[in-house]
Design a protein around this motif. Structure first.
Motif, PDB file in Angstrom:
ATOM      1  N   GLN A 151      -1.262  -9.925   8.855  1.00 23.63           N
ATOM      2  CA  GLN A 151      -1.187 -10.866   7.746  1.00 23.63           C
ATOM      3  C   GLN A 151       0.196 -11.495   7.665  1.00 23.63           C
ATOM      4  O   GLN A 151       0.333 -12.700   7.403  1.00 23.63           O
ATOM      5  CB  GLN A 151      -1.540 -10.145   6.439  1.00 23.63           C
ATOM      6  N   GLU A 152       1.226 -10.693   7.891  1.00 24.25           N
ATOM      7  CA  GLU A 152       2.580 -11.226   7.824  1.00 24.25           C
ATOM      8  C   GLU A 152       2.813 -12.244   8.937  1.00 24.25           C
ATOM      9  O   GLU A 152       3.469 -13.269   8.718  1.00 24.25           O
ATOM     10  CB  GLU A 152       3.592 -10.077   7.925  1.00 24.25           C
ATOM     11  N   TYR A 153       2.300 -11.960  10.118  1.00 19.90           N
ATOM     12  CA  TYR A 153       2.458 -12.908  11.216  1.00 19.90           C
ATOM     13  C   TYR A 153       1.805 -14.247  10.854  1.00 19.90           C
ATOM     14  O   TYR A 153       2.381 -15.318  11.054  1.00 19.90           O
ATOM     15  CB  TYR A 153       1.835 -12.335  12.486  1.00 19.90           C
ATOM     16  N   ILE A 166      -7.949 -11.561   4.583  1.00 24.13           N
ATOM     17  CA  ILE A 166      -6.512 -11.313   4.530  1.00 24.13           C
ATOM     18  C   ILE A 166      -5.748 -12.615   4.630  1.00 24.13           C
ATOM     19  O   ILE A 166      -4.774 -12.868   3.924  1.00 24.13           O
ATOM     20  CB  ILE A 166      -6.100 -10.359   5.666  1.00 24.13           C
ATOM     21  N   ASP A 167      -6.211 -13.486   5.528  1.00 28.22           N
ATOM     22  CA  ASP A 167      -5.538 -14.765   5.694  1.00 28.22           C
ATOM     23  C   ASP A 167      -5.639 -15.613   4.432  1.00 28.22           C
ATOM     24  O   ASP A 167      -4.702 -16.315   4.056  1.00 28.22           O
ATOM     25  CB  ASP A 167      -6.159 -15.509   6.884  1.00 28.22           C
ATOM     26  N   ALA A 168      -6.785 -15.541   3.755  1.00 28.56           N
ATOM     27  CA  ALA A 168      -7.000 -16.377   2.580  1.00 28.56           C
ATOM     28  C   ALA A 168      -6.318 -15.826   1.335  1.00 28.56           C
ATOM     29  O   ALA A 168      -5.945 -16.585   0.437  1.00 28.56           O
ATOM     30  CB  ALA A 168      -8.500 -16.532   2.315  1.00 28.56           C
ATOM     31  N   HIS A 169      -6.131 -14.511   1.284  1.00 27.64           N
ATOM     32  CA  HIS A 169      -5.580 -13.887   0.081  1.00 27.64           C
ATOM     33  C   HIS A 169      -4.336 -13.081   0.456  1.00 27.64           C
ATOM     34  O   HIS A 169      -4.441 -11.972   0.981  1.00 27.64           O
ATOM     35  CB  HIS A 169      -6.623 -12.984  -0.578  1.00 27.64           C
ATOM     36  N   PRO A 170      -3.157 -13.603   0.220  1.00 27.27           N
ATOM     37  CA  PRO A 170      -1.921 -12.986   0.700  1.00 27.27           C
ATOM     38  C   PRO A 170      -1.713 -11.544   0.261  1.00 27.27           C
ATOM     39  O   PRO A 170      -0.994 -10.817   0.924  1.00 27.27           O
ATOM     40  CB  PRO A 170      -0.832 -13.900   0.126  1.00 27.27           C
ATOM     41  N   ARG A 171      -2.297 -11.122  -0.842  1.00 28.20           N
ATOM     42  CA  ARG A 171      -2.076  -9.749  -1.299  1.00 28.20           C
ATOM     43  C   ARG A 171      -3.180  -8.801  -0.851  1.00 28.20           C
ATOM     44  O   ARG A 171      -3.183  -7.630  -1.199  1.00 28.20           O
ATOM     45  CB  ARG A 171      -1.979  -9.709  -2.830  1.00 28.20           C
ATOM     46  N   ALA A 172      -4.124  -9.303  -0.036  1.00 31.32           N
ATOM     47  CA  ALA A 172      -5.259  -8.473   0.362  1.00 31.32           C
ATOM     48  C   ALA A 172      -4.830  -7.280   1.205  1.00 31.32           C
ATOM     49  O   ALA A 172      -5.539  -6.276   1.269  1.00 31.32           O
ATOM     50  CB  ALA A 172      -6.284  -9.309   1.132  1.00 31.32           C
ATOM     51  N   PHE A 173      -3.670  -7.372   1.883  1.00 34.46           N
ATOM     52  CA  PHE A 173      -3.255  -6.255   2.729  1.00 34.46           C
ATOM     53  C   PHE A 173      -3.020  -4.987   1.912  1.00 34.46           C
ATOM     54  O   PHE A 173      -3.026  -3.887   2.446  1.00 34.46           O
ATOM     55  CB  PHE A 173      -1.994  -6.618   3.522  1.00 34.46           C
ATOM     56  N   GLU A 174      -2.804  -5.122   0.607  1.00 30.57           N
ATOM     57  CA  GLU A 174      -2.602  -3.935  -0.212  1.00 30.57           C
ATOM     58  C   GLU A 174      -3.852  -3.052  -0.202  1.00 30.57           C
ATOM     59  O   GLU A 174      -3.776  -1.846  -0.421  1.00 30.57           O
ATOM     60  CB  GLU A 174      -2.259  -4.352  -1.640  1.00 30.57           C
ATOM     61  N   HIS A 175      -5.010  -3.660   0.052  1.00 30.23           N
ATOM     62  CA  HIS A 175      -6.245  -2.897   0.105  1.00 30.23           C
ATOM     63  C   HIS A 175      -6.570  -2.446   1.519  1.00 30.23           C
ATOM     64  O   HIS A 175      -7.490  -1.650   1.717  1.00 30.23           O
ATOM     65  CB  HIS A 175      -7.398  -3.748  -0.445  1.00 30.23           C
ATOM     66  N   ASP A 176      -5.876  -2.977   2.500  1.00 30.40           N
ATOM     67  CA  ASP A 176      -6.116  -2.589   3.889  1.00 30.40           C
ATOM     68  C   ASP A 176      -4.806  -2.688   4.658  1.00 30.40           C
ATOM     69  O   ASP A 176      -4.535  -3.675   5.320  1.00 30.40           O
ATOM     70  CB  ASP A 176      -7.177  -3.490   4.527  1.00 30.40           C
ATOM     71  N   ALA A 222      -1.969  -2.755  13.997  1.00 30.34           N
ATOM     72  CA  ALA A 222      -2.232  -3.527  12.788  1.00 30.34           C
ATOM     73  C   ALA A 222      -3.632  -4.114  12.775  1.00 30.34           C
ATOM     74  O   ALA A 222      -4.133  -4.504  11.729  1.00 30.34           O
ATOM     75  CB  ALA A 222      -1.211  -4.658  12.670  1.00 30.34           C
ATOM     76  N   PHE A 223      -4.278  -4.175  13.950  1.00 27.22           N
ATOM     77  CA  PHE A 223      -5.571  -4.821  14.031  1.00 27.22           C
ATOM     78  C   PHE A 223      -6.747  -3.838  14.023  1.00 27.22           C
ATOM     79  O   PHE A 223      -7.895  -4.257  14.010  1.00 27.22           O
ATOM     80  CB  PHE A 223      -5.664  -5.636  15.318  1.00 27.22           C
ATOM     81  N   ALA A 224      -6.471  -2.557  14.103  1.00 26.31           N
ATOM     82  CA  ALA A 224      -7.517  -1.581  14.401  1.00 26.31           C
ATOM     83  C   ALA A 224      -8.647  -1.589  13.371  1.00 26.31           C
ATOM     84  O   ALA A 224      -8.429  -1.368  12.189  1.00 26.31           O
ATOM     85  CB  ALA A 224      -6.908  -0.173  14.474  1.00 26.31           C
ATOM     86  N   ARG A 225      -9.848  -1.879  13.865  1.00 22.46           N
ATOM     87  CA  ARG A 225     -11.090  -1.735  13.096  1.00 22.46           C
ATOM     88  C   ARG A 225     -11.061  -2.503  11.767  1.00 22.46           C
ATOM     89  O   ARG A 225     -11.695  -2.113  10.808  1.00 22.46           O
ATOM     90  CB  ARG A 225     -11.386  -0.256  12.840  1.00 22.46           C
ATOM     91  N   VAL A 226     -10.329  -3.601  11.703  1.00 23.37           N
ATOM     92  CA  VAL A 226     -10.285  -4.368  10.459  1.00 23.37           C
ATOM     93  C   VAL A 226     -11.522  -5.245  10.330  1.00 23.37           C
ATOM     94  O   VAL A 226     -12.122  -5.353   9.275  1.00 23.37           O
ATOM     95  CB  VAL A 226      -8.998  -5.221  10.390  1.00 23.37           C
TER      96      VAL A 226
END
Length: 499
Positions: A134-136, A117-127, A105-109
């Protein structure tokens, strides 16, 4: 995190309340068991795999089937979890979060992306690579624990050039936590396995104190492969210079400590399984291995202090009717090879032995008047029946015969596919380890139940954090959170040191 929430939780703990734990990516519950043994209360778990989720529920909440349900952290919101389990307000449900998000989940982010990602809960949809991370963080934000424990492989210190542990610390520190991480080897804590892992601890600043890790209770000289992996990780940290300010040197293991628990002390008391004889008698056949038959212990076997602990772990004692998962794989081609291997031998030696066995069989047939030409269909049939098909130059570490007088090498989830990485040291038994032997090497007590058949059980064990390792970490966290005195900590150290 709101300081008043942290103060309220810490006040309850320091008045004698048990810390309530949520185990994320829990698997069957290695971390949970260690925390339970140290005095925590396992409130709930989130686990995606159905077999592992059932194992966790059956061991920690046997009377409540809601805890045995598999849950996907991506679609399970904190509010839904506490509502389903009847745990009350979200920010008051748990005191401690533990677990290990898969490192993929952390690779090359990248650190800026993680903050986004932490600031914007829906940002994971783009990455989506950062989705589990992000869920953690979302669970930390919602439940506002006073302590967090994260476990992962050493490679997270240099994952594609990133120090993921440092990036996790940066995000948690922005939420009001004090963080630190290190590398610990399970063999230094009474686990009969040379398992090296990264552990990260975070406390809310209201808890006070400093980040510290448990003092080793055992000693051994780690083989080059383990010292090498640690050296590579630490070399990366030294190059990072100021970019690794949350790293803490691990407590040193001292030569005056008791020696590490060996494989023989871990599993030598379990009833022998002679694979070749059982196969000849028709007792060992192809097919799924189910845990539907009990095996009583052999009273003549010597019981070590470690085995005694595995038999008598409070709440998880050795079943009176015998254990039901002391089962092995059906590998008729390989049993004779296992018998001839020497401790420490790997696949190149196994392949060479198999070729020798092939030559012996051809010669035996020649003496019986049957001549077989190399490369002929008959020879090819013998080759397939005797020699494993893997290229010895490409798979040198696929097999390994264990040493009797050393801890086992690291157990991995790959045990669910095959067990060649852990061939029993006893040449008379000539087999790979059983499910219960794998559990013993991981420090799961005999009364701990694994759901599913053999392969899922092996996978659950290989994925787990050794409970004794988890217990040592939990005791360290408990002292910080609850303000326990040194006498309590010394008592824990003495109890562990007798293993």
């Amino acid at each position: 995190m709101k300081p008043e929430v942290a103060r309220r939780k810490l006040a309850r703990l320091r008045a004698g309340g048990k810390p309530r734990v949520l185990d994320l990516f829990s698997g069957c519950g290695g971390l949970s068991l260690g925390f339970l043994a140290a005095g925590f209360r396992i409130g709930a778990a989130v686990e995606f795999d159905p077999d592992a989720a059932r194992s966790h529920g059956l061991n920690f909440h046997p009377d409540d089937p809601r805890h045995s349900q598999a849950r996907d952290i991506i679609v399970t919101h904190p509010e839904d979890l506490v509502s389903e389990l009847g745990l009350g307000p979200v920010d008051d449900a748990f005191d401690v979060l533990i677990g290990g998000p898969p490192c993929q989940a952390f690779a090359r982010v990248g650190r800026p992306k993680l903050r986004e990602i932490d600031a914007h809960p829906r940002a994971f949809e783009h990455d989506p690579r950062a989705r589990l991370y992000q869920e953690y963080l979302r669970y930390v934000e919602a439940f506002q624990p006073v302590a967090v424990l994260i476990e992962n492989v050493p490679d997270v210190l240099n994952h594609g050039g990133q120090n993921i542990a440092e990036e996790i610390c940066e995000v948690l520190e922005s939420k009001g936590y004090l963080c630190g991480y290190t590398l610990l080897n399970a063999s230094f804590y009474g686990v009969p396995q040379m398992r090296e892992r990264m552990f990260l601890i975070a406390y809310h600043r209201e808890a006070g104190g400093q980040i510290s890790f448990p003092v080793p209770t055992h000693w051994m000289d780690l083989p080059p492969g383990y010292e090498g992996s640690r050296s590579v990780a630490l070399k990366f940290l030294s190059k990072a210079q100021g970019d690794a300010h949350d790293y803490i040197d691990p407590p040193a293991s001292r030569r005056h400590l008791p020696p590490a628990v060996t494989a023989d002390k871990a599993i030598g008391d379990l009833t022998p399984i002679n694979a070749r004889r059982q196969m000849a008698e028709g007792k060992l056949k192809r097919g799924a291995r189910r845990f539907d038959q009990s095996m009583l212990p052999d009273a003549r076997r010597r019981i070590s202090d470690y085995a005694r602990l595995m038999r008598s772990w409070p709440g998880f004692e050795h079943p009176e009717g015998g254990i039901r998962d002391h089962v092995i794989r059906y590998l008729p081609r390989d049993y004779e090879i296992f018998a001839r291997l020497k401790p420490g031998d790997q696949y190149p030696e196994a392949h060479q032995l198999a070729m020798t066995m092939l030559a012996e069989r051809v010669e035996q047939l020649r003496q019986q008047g049957v001549r077989i030409r190399e490369g002929s269909p008959e020879w090819q049939n013998l080759l397939a029946a005797i020699v494993p098909p893997y290229d010895a130059s490409k798979f040198p570490n696929k097999w390994r015969k264990m040493w009797r007088d050393q801890p086992a090498r690291t157990l991995l989830a790959h045990l669910g596919k095959d067990s060649y990485s852990h061939i029993h040291y006893d040449s008379e038994q000539a087999r790979t380890i059983s499910v219960r032997e794998a559990a013993r090497l991981q420090s799961f007590p005999d009364g701990f139940v694994f759901c599913g058949t053999m392969n899922p059980a092996f996978r659950q064990i290989g994925n787990a954090v050794p409970p004794l390792m988890a217990k040592a970490l939990a005791a360290e966290i408990l002292q910080t959170l609850c303000g326990y005195n040194e006498a309590r900590n010394d008592e824990h150290t003495r109890t562990t040191a007798v293993l």
